[in-house]
Design a protein around this motif. Structure first.
Motif, short mmCIF file in Angstrom:
data_model
loop_
_atom_site.label_atom_id
_atom_site.label_comp_id
_atom_site.label_asym_id
_atom_site.label_seq_id
_atom_site.Cartn_x
_atom_site.Cartn_y
_atom_site.Cartn_z
N GLN A 222 0.82 -1.21 0.00
CA GLN A 222 0.00 0.00 0.00
C GLN A 222 0.86 1.26 0.00
O GLN A 222 0.90 2.01 0.98
CB GLN A 222 -0.92 0.01 1.22
N VAL A 223 1.54 1.50 -1.10
CA VAL A 223 2.42 2.66 -1.23
C VAL A 223 1.89 3.55 -2.34
O VAL A 223 1.59 3.07 -3.44
CB VAL A 223 3.87 2.23 -1.54
N THR A 224 1.80 4.85 -2.06
CA THR A 224 1.38 5.83 -3.07
C THR A 224 2.42 6.94 -3.13
O THR A 224 2.74 7.56 -2.10
CB THR A 224 0.00 6.43 -2.72
N VAL A 225 2.93 7.18 -4.34
CA VAL A 225 3.91 8.25 -4.57
C VAL A 225 3.25 9.27 -5.49
O VAL A 225 2.95 8.96 -6.64
CB VAL A 225 5.21 7.70 -5.19
N LYS B 163 -0.82 1.83 5.18
CA LYS B 163 -0.56 2.72 4.05
C LYS B 163 0.70 3.56 4.26
O LYS B 163 1.01 3.97 5.37
CB LYS B 163 -1.75 3.67 3.84
N ILE B 164 1.39 3.81 3.14
CA ILE B 164 2.52 4.74 3.11
C ILE B 164 2.24 5.73 1.98
O ILE B 164 1.97 5.33 0.85
CB ILE B 164 3.85 4.02 2.86
N THR C 96 1.83 5.73 7.57
CA THR C 96 2.95 6.66 7.47
C THR C 96 2.66 7.69 6.38
O THR C 96 2.38 7.32 5.24
CB THR C 96 4.26 5.91 7.15
N LEU C 97 2.74 8.96 6.75
CA LEU C 97 2.45 10.05 5.81
C LEU C 97 3.65 10.98 5.73
O LEU C 97 4.08 11.55 6.74
CB LEU C 97 1.21 10.83 6.26
N VAL C 98 4.19 11.13 4.51
CA VAL C 98 5.21 12.15 4.22
C VAL C 98 4.52 13.15 3.31
O VAL C 98 4.35 12.91 2.11
CB VAL C 98 6.44 11.52 3.54
N THR D 192 3.69 10.68 11.15
CA THR D 192 3.06 11.67 10.29
C THR D 192 3.96 12.90 10.22
O THR D 192 4.31 13.47 11.25
CB THR D 192 1.68 12.08 10.82
N ILE D 193 4.32 13.27 8.98
CA ILE D 193 5.13 14.48 8.76
C ILE D 193 4.27 15.42 7.93
O ILE D 193 3.96 15.14 6.77
CB ILE D 193 6.45 14.15 8.04
N GLU D 194 3.88 16.53 8.52
CA GLU D 194 3.01 17.47 7.85
C GLU D 194 3.78 18.28 6.81
O GLU D 194 5.02 18.20 6.74
CB GLU D 194 2.35 18.38 8.91
#
Length: 255
Positions: free
Chosen positions: A86-89, A107-108, A136-138, A154-156
């Protein structure tokens, strides 16, 4: 003696004929097996749902179950990066050499114009012990330095994570913040907006100036420009130029 000779010749002839008959039956059995195998192979039809694997070496995109990594058309993912599950770029993002993004449990997401640099490891747990989101959110315009480890954090938008940093489960970096290189952010720890943190465990150092905050998205944009230069050099397949030449010839375009 004559009778003995006739008997011996009869025994030899019988044994030879039996051996030849056995050899012939064995050959017929083998031919039958081969024909059956050929018929069975021709009867098997390949399923249209079968995943087409690429066995030329390390696989870059690894689907897991129903999850298939999604990469935007203009995102740069280096050839030896591994994206699993579950990776979205998103658009304009870049993932650099040797990074591993393993979304097998949760999810990433790598947001617009964000960058995950060399040898980073990004993972997500089933759930977070802090009760905070486990994915994980970048987010957009985030720079993650080389050799960093991110897990269910989580990195805003518009943050900088220095090299060799570790962000543990449930940690939160609010917008316009900087985490110095080599820092460790414990589970559930929050970095408020507009602050500089450092150390192991990470602690407040000072408030960022307005000029420093303005430089954060500029760094992400500079990395994005560099990624565009790399993007043109790394085509999906090493022989793609042959297909391009064929296409040009079919349209009468000089090579």
């Amino acid at each position: 003696m004559a009778t003995l000779g006739r008997l011996s010749r009869r025994v030899i002839a019988t044994s030879l004929s039996g051996h030849l008959r056995h050899h012939r039956n064995h050959k017929l059995l083998l031919l039958g097996r081969r024909s059956l195998a050929t018929e069975a192979q021709s009867a098997i039809k390949e399923s249209p749902d079968r995943v087409k694997w690429d066995y030329r070496g390390q696989r870059q995109i690894i689907p897991l179950g129903q999850w298939d990594p999604k990469v935007a058309v203009d995102a740069y993912v280096a050839p030896n990066v591994v994206l699993a599950g579950q990776v979205t770029v998103y658009d304009g993002a870049s993932v650099w050499n040797g990074a591993v993004l393993r979304g097998d449990l949760n999810k990433i997401t790598v947001g617009f114009c964000a960058n995950v640099q060399e040898k980073c490891v990004v993972h997500a747990a089933w759930s977070s012990p802090t009760g905070l989101p486990a994915e994980t959110l970048v987010d957009r315009y985030v720079t993650v330095g080389a050799y960093s480890l991110l897990r269910s954090c989580t990195i805003e938008p518009e943050c900088i994570i220095g090299q060799h940093c570790i962000l543990m489960e449930g940690s939160l970096v609010e917008t316009n913040s900087i985490l110095e290189a080599g820092s460790v952010l414990p589970p559930g720890r929050r970095i408020p907006s507009g602050e500089l943190w450092a150390g192991n465990p990470a602690r407040f150092v000072r408030t960022l100036t307005h000029e420093e905050i303005k430089e954060i998205p500029k760094l992400a944009t500079a990395v994005n420009d560099l990624a565009n230069a790399h993007f043109s050099e790394f085509l999906p397949y090493s022989t793609i130029y042959l297909e391009v030449e064929k296409l040009k010839k079919s349209f009468g375009i000089s090579i």
